[in-house]
Write an enzyme that holds these catalytic residues in place. Sequence first.
Site, PDB file in Angstrom:
ATOM      1  CG  ASP A  29      -2.009   1.004   1.187  1.00  0.00           C
ATOM      2  OD1 ASP A  29      -1.712   2.195   0.941  1.00  0.00           O
ATOM      3  OD2 ASP A  29      -3.162   0.629   1.419  1.00  0.00           O
ATOM      4  CB  ILE A  30       1.434   4.114  -2.287  1.00  0.00           C
ATOM      5  CG1 ILE A  30       0.018   4.597  -2.545  1.00  0.00           C
ATOM      6  CG2 ILE A  30       1.950   3.249  -3.416  1.00  0.00           C
ATOM      7  CD1 ILE A  30      -0.082   5.579  -3.712  1.00  0.00           C
ATOM      8  CG  HIS A  93      -8.690  -3.951  -1.883  1.00  0.00           C
ATOM      9  ND1 HIS A  93      -9.776  -3.295  -2.424  1.00  0.00           N
ATOM     10  CD2 HIS A  93      -8.252  -3.176  -0.870  1.00  0.00           C
ATOM     11  CE1 HIS A  93      -9.989  -2.167  -1.758  1.00  0.00           C
ATOM     12  NE2 HIS A  93      -9.078  -2.079  -0.801  1.00  0.00           N
ATOM     13  CG  HIS A  95      -6.543  -3.301   3.563  1.00  0.00           C
ATOM     14  ND1 HIS A  95      -5.843  -2.181   3.196  1.00  0.00           N
ATOM     15  CD2 HIS A  95      -7.805  -3.126   3.102  1.00  0.00           C
ATOM     16  CE1 HIS A  95      -6.643  -1.361   2.542  1.00  0.00           C
ATOM     17  NE2 HIS A  95      -7.844  -1.917   2.462  1.00  0.00           N
TER      18      HIS A  95
END
Length: 134
Positions: A29-30, A93, A95
Site C-alpha cells: 500500500d503506498i 481487495h 489488507h
Amino acid sequence: MATIFTKIVNGEIPCYKVAEDDRHIAFLDINPVTPGHTLVVPKHEVSYLFDLSDDEYVALELFAKKVAKGLREAMPCKRIGVTVIGLEVPHAHIHLLPITTEADMDFHHKSQLPGEEMESICARIREAVAKELD
C-alpha cells in the site's frame, strides 16, 4: 472505467509488487497503516469481495494466506492483521498489516515512507513470500 488496481495489474501504473500468480497480485500500500501493509487483489476486476464467485473467493483467500505467511516472516510483528474495507477503490481487495497491538489497525493513521524504504521492505517480503509460493 478501469480501477487503479486494474491499471496496476495491467502494468499501466507501477507498484511495489511482492507476489503474483495467474489470478492474483499482492503489492505494498503506498499509504501504509504500518510498514509492510500489503494489498492482495484478484486480477479479475470485481467491485465487492462478496461478489466474487466461490472459486475466486477461496483462491484469493488462499493466495492471501501465503502472502501473510511470508509477510510475517519478513516484518517484525506478532501477527498479520486482516481487514476488508473496500470503500476507497471499487475493486475487491484484502489488507494485510503487520501488527503488534490492535491499535496498529487504525486506518486513520496512514503514512508515507521514502521510496528506498518501500523498496527495501518490498524486497524482504518478496523473498519471504516466494518461499511460500513454491
